[in-house]
Each structure stands twice: as C-alpha cells, then as structure tokens.
Design a protein around this motif. Structure first.
Motif, PDB file in Angstrom:
ATOM      1  N   ALA A  82       0.839  -1.201   0.000  1.00  0.00           N
ATOM      2  CA  ALA A  82       0.000   0.000   0.000  1.00  0.00           C
ATOM      3  C   ALA A  82       0.874   1.252   0.000  1.00  0.00           C
ATOM      4  O   ALA A  82       0.579   2.240  -0.696  1.00  0.00           O
ATOM      5  N   ALA A 135       0.981   8.970   2.137  1.00  0.00           N
ATOM      6  CA  ALA A 135      -0.097   8.157   2.707  1.00  0.00           C
ATOM      7  C   ALA A 135      -0.263   8.424   4.193  1.00  0.00           C
ATOM      8  O   ALA A 135       0.711   8.682   4.903  1.00  0.00           O
ATOM      9  N   ILE A 193      -1.875   6.137   7.208  1.00  0.00           N
ATOM     10  CA  ILE A 193      -2.312   4.752   7.437  1.00  0.00           C
ATOM     11  C   ILE A 193      -2.835   4.619   8.864  1.00  0.00           C
ATOM     12  O   ILE A 193      -2.134   4.976   9.822  1.00  0.00           O
ATOM     13  N   VAL A 231      -5.216   5.286   3.834  1.00  0.00           N
ATOM     14  CA  VAL A 231      -5.176   3.819   3.856  1.00  0.00           C
ATOM     15  C   VAL A 231      -5.808   3.315   5.149  1.00  0.00           C
ATOM     16  O   VAL A 231      -5.334   3.632   6.243  1.00  0.00           O
ATOM     17  N   LEU A 245      -7.334   3.338  -0.159  1.00  0.00           N
ATOM     18  CA  LEU A 245      -6.826   1.962  -0.196  1.00  0.00           C
ATOM     19  C   LEU A 245      -7.229   1.285   1.102  1.00  0.00           C
ATOM     20  O   LEU A 245      -7.280   1.918   2.163  1.00  0.00           O
ATOM     21  N   THR A 284      -6.295  -2.359   3.311  1.00  0.00           N
ATOM     22  CA  THR A 284      -5.476  -3.576   3.381  1.00  0.00           C
ATOM     23  C   THR A 284      -6.235  -4.630   4.183  1.00  0.00           C
ATOM     24  O   THR A 284      -6.826  -4.328   5.218  1.00  0.00           O
ATOM     25  N   VAL A 303      -4.379  -5.621  -1.126  1.00  0.00           N
ATOM     26  CA  VAL A 303      -4.566  -4.174  -1.155  1.00  0.00           C
ATOM     27  C   VAL A 303      -5.660  -3.932  -2.188  1.00  0.00           C
ATOM     28  O   VAL A 303      -5.552  -4.384  -3.333  1.00  0.00           O
TER      29      VAL A 303
END
Length: 443
Positions: free
Chosen positions: A133, A222, A224, A257, A283, A285, A299
């Motif tokens: 990712a 990103a 996350i 993410v 995104l 995961t 992903v």
C-alpha cells in the motif's frame, strides 16, 4: 455443522504430557524468538473449540488472532481449497494467471466501502499488504512521507516495523528502520487527558497540526490507520477523529489507507470497521479473516491509484496463491450465507453486558470497549488508570488453566482481548465468560 464436540473439557494438567513432549522437541528445533501464548499443541479445531493433543478442549476466544472468523475448518473453505489442491497448487500468477485470483479481486471490489471503480493486488501476509500500500501510494503521489498513529501496529518487516508504534517485542534490537515515517497522536478516549468526549476533536487537531508543521502536507504520500487499533489495545478512535483525518487527506491529495487486517471481514459487525463512521478509504489492506486460515492478503482501492505502479512493480512468488484464493472464496461464501455480521453483533450483545457487569464488580477493569466480536477490557491498578500488566497476565493464565484460550494485547500489556470465531455457540460464550469472571473473583 461442527464434527468436534462444542464443549470445554480439561482432562489433564495444562500442558498435558503429549504437549510437554512436543514442547521439548520444539525447544530443540524451533528458534527461541518465536513465542506462543499457550504451551499446548493443537490437534483439531472447529466452531468455537480448539482441541489439543492430550484431548483437552479449549473455548477459542482468539481465532488465531482474528483469522478463523468462519471457524478453523469451515466446510466451504475445506471444500473449495481441497478441490483447488487437486487441480494445482501453484503456477505463480505472474507466470500463468488463474481465475481464483480474479474472483477474489472481484469480491473485494464488491465488499469494500465506496462505489468507485476498484482494483486489487494479492499478497501473503498483512505486513506485505501494508508495505505494498505504501509502494502504491508513493508511486501515485510521487511523495515519500508516510504518517501513522500512536498505538498503531502494521507488521514485522523492516518498513512495517517502522510504521508500528510498540517497541517490545516487535522492534527491540531490530533497527535501523525505514526512513520517512512520522507518528502522530490518536484519539484514545480512555486515556485522553481532557476526557473521552474531547478526544476526537483535540487529537485530530493535534495530529493535523503536527503533520503541517513537522512534515508538510504536500510531502505526505499516505496516512495509514487501523479503524480499530488492534495490538494497541482494541482502541476505537473517539468519534469524529477518523472523519477529520479522512477529510484532511482528501483536501491535501494524500492517500488514506485503512488497515483492516485485524478488523475486517465481519469482525466488528460490519464488513469493514471503517464503515462505522462512513469512511471510504482510498486503499484498504486486508488479511487475517480473508481466507479462513490460509495465508492471503490484499490491497484494494481506487483503480487509478492501484494502477499507478508500473507493470511488474507489484507481486511476489506466492502472492494470491490459488489454494488460498479458493479458501477466501469459501470464507466469503460462509460469511454471506451465515450473515456473520449479524452473528458478530449478537456476540457483542452477549459479551458487552457481562463484561460491563464485571467492571462494576471488579475495580481493576478500567474500560470495556470494542464492537462486534472485537471486544476488550483494559486492566488498571485499583482506583487509578495505571496499567496493570501483571494482573492481565494472571487472568489470562487462569483462563488457560480452565480451558479458555484468551489473548492479551495493548501498548502497556494490560488489555485482555476477545476475538471469538463468529460461528461460536452462545453457550460456549457464556461458559467462557463464567470462567473469566471466576478468574477475576480469585484474583
């Protein structure tokens, strides 16, 4: 229907003689760095029970760390994986592709939040999914910085160790770590200095301020976050926190993410935990619960982001293994057929009131939290919020001795977490909670 009797049974000391014999073989041949929660060796598992080599049956409140959501030998998983085993075990999707991989990607596009065009790439483990990712987000944004959160856990590879918050046991002695990783506060309501009601607004403001000051939003590839922070102690970020961070990412061209490796696939009573506040990640995961116990991760995200990596830039020899893909299709079939989101909500309806009643009775239970079948209690020293990891270890040990498999977690090692398979029977839930309450009474 389970073939394994769904009842707790302790017939030897824990561990029993056969487990002790296996333990001595293990000590001689398995690296000491690989730990285990319990010193018993599994022989069979199904439904809500794990049976050891000595014939003891444990109520499973761990699901192999949120993996065997559909049970440890679910019919559809076994059926589909067995059929695939008979056809072929491997070709490598990057050499000669196969339909199962495509089918899993199609299911993920359908199940994950948002109605935009989506694509997926499949891998083996949660850490691999997170690492990819980051690669995809960097390729898409042409930026390098990655923002993560206090108490977060994202894996044990070099990059994901850098992303993970907790030092011991995950990072100690294993550095140096990957650069361009920045950690900001999370809205941990129970421990927020001005109270849980202020945590969402204050923590998001602090996090955004730190990103702007210390990194520059224009440098961030990103952000996350786990929508429910797993290894950090099943922390549900206070309401308002996730939407504020999501909005900040959108406003600044940052890929958001959602790490749903522990919280995904019906675990919280929704297909994905980020749905609770209407978060649509760029995104997402997934791993753990995706394939009924077979190693698979993914992903999934916006097609234009997923397509940013050049051809050949994503992959791995075993990524999207055909047997694991078959297992995933069987697991998803089971989740749909048995409506495991409803089952997760029912587990919460059984467990939460019992745990809240225990909290009123035992003042070392500082907090009861979580959603669906992802529930935890945080243990503290009486009259304080000081973490009590010693009591947490004692409670877990007492449960293990009576045939209930529970896991501990938390940044401070003071959280007992409950991750039962979503197919567990209510009588097992109740029996397990009785054992837990007796352990607190004895303490």
């Amino acid at each position: 229907m389970s073939t394994l009797p769904q009842e707790r049974r302790v017939v030897t000391a824990i561990p029993g003689p056969k487990s002790q014999e296996l333990q001595s073989r293990r000590t001689a041949s398995v690296a000491a760095g690989v730990g285990s929660v319990m010193p018993v060796f599994a022989a069979r598992a199904d439904g809500g029970i794990v049976e050891d080599v000595d014939g003891n049956r444990f109520i499973d409140f761990g699901s192999g760390i949120a993996v065997t959501t559909v049970g440890a030998s679910a019919e559809a998983v076994v059926r589909r994986a067995s059929a695939q085993l008979a056809d072929f075990t491997h070709t490598c999707f990057m050499v000669t592709p196969y339909e199962g991989y495509v089918e899993v990607a199609e299911q993920l596009a359908e199940l994950t939040p948002g109605d935009h065009a989506k694509k997926s790439a499949l891998f083996n483990s949660g850490a691999e999914a997170v690492e990819n990712a980051v690669k995809i987000a960097r390729a898409y944004t042409k930026r390098t910085a990655v923002v993560v959160f206090d108490h977060g856990y994202h894996g044990r590879t070099n990059l994901t160790m850098a992303l993970t918050s907790k030092n011991m046991p995950y990072k100690q002695g294993f550095g140096p770590f990957a650069p361009e990783v920045y950690r900001v506060p999370v809205a941990y309501g129970y421990r927020w200095p001005t109270g849980a009601e202020n945590a969402g607004a204050e923590a998001s403001a602090q996090a955004i301020d730190q990103i702007n000051k210390q990194i520059g939003a224009e440098n961030v590839a990103a952000i996350i976050i786990e929508p429910v922070l797993g290894e950090g102690g099943f922390i549900e970020p206070a309401k308002g926190f996730l939407p504020a961070i999501r909005q900040f990412a959108s406003d600044n061209g940052i890929v958001f993410v959602a790490d749903e490796i522990q919280s995904g696939f019906c675990r919280t009573g929704q297909w994905f935990a980020c749905e609770d506040e209407g978060i649509v990640p760029d995104l997402i995961t997934t791993a753990k619960g995706i394939a009924g116990g077979l190693p698979l991760s993914a992903v999934t995200g916006r097609a234009e982001i997923m397509d940013a990596a050049h051809s050949g830039g994503l992959g791995g020899t075993y990524g999207g293994n055909p047997v694991a893909c078959a297992g995933a299709l069987g697991a998803i079939e089971t989740m749909r057929e048995l409506d495991l989101n409803a089952k997760a909500k029912r587990i919460e309806a059984v467990m939460k009131p019992r745990l809240t009643a225990m909290q009123e009775k035992f003042d070392i239970i500082g907090d009861v939290r979580g959603r669906g079948a992802m529930i935890a209690i945080e243990l503290v020293k009486s009259g304080t919020k000081e973490p009590h990891p010693e009591a947490t270890a004692q409670i877990a040990k007492a449960c293990h001795a009576e045939g209930v498999l529970v896991l501990t977690t938390g940044t401070y090692g003071n959280v007992v977490r409950f991750l039962p398979p979503l197919v567990i029977g209510e009588e097992l839930l109740t029996d397990g909670l009785d054992v837990l309450e007796a352990a607190f009474a004895a303490l």
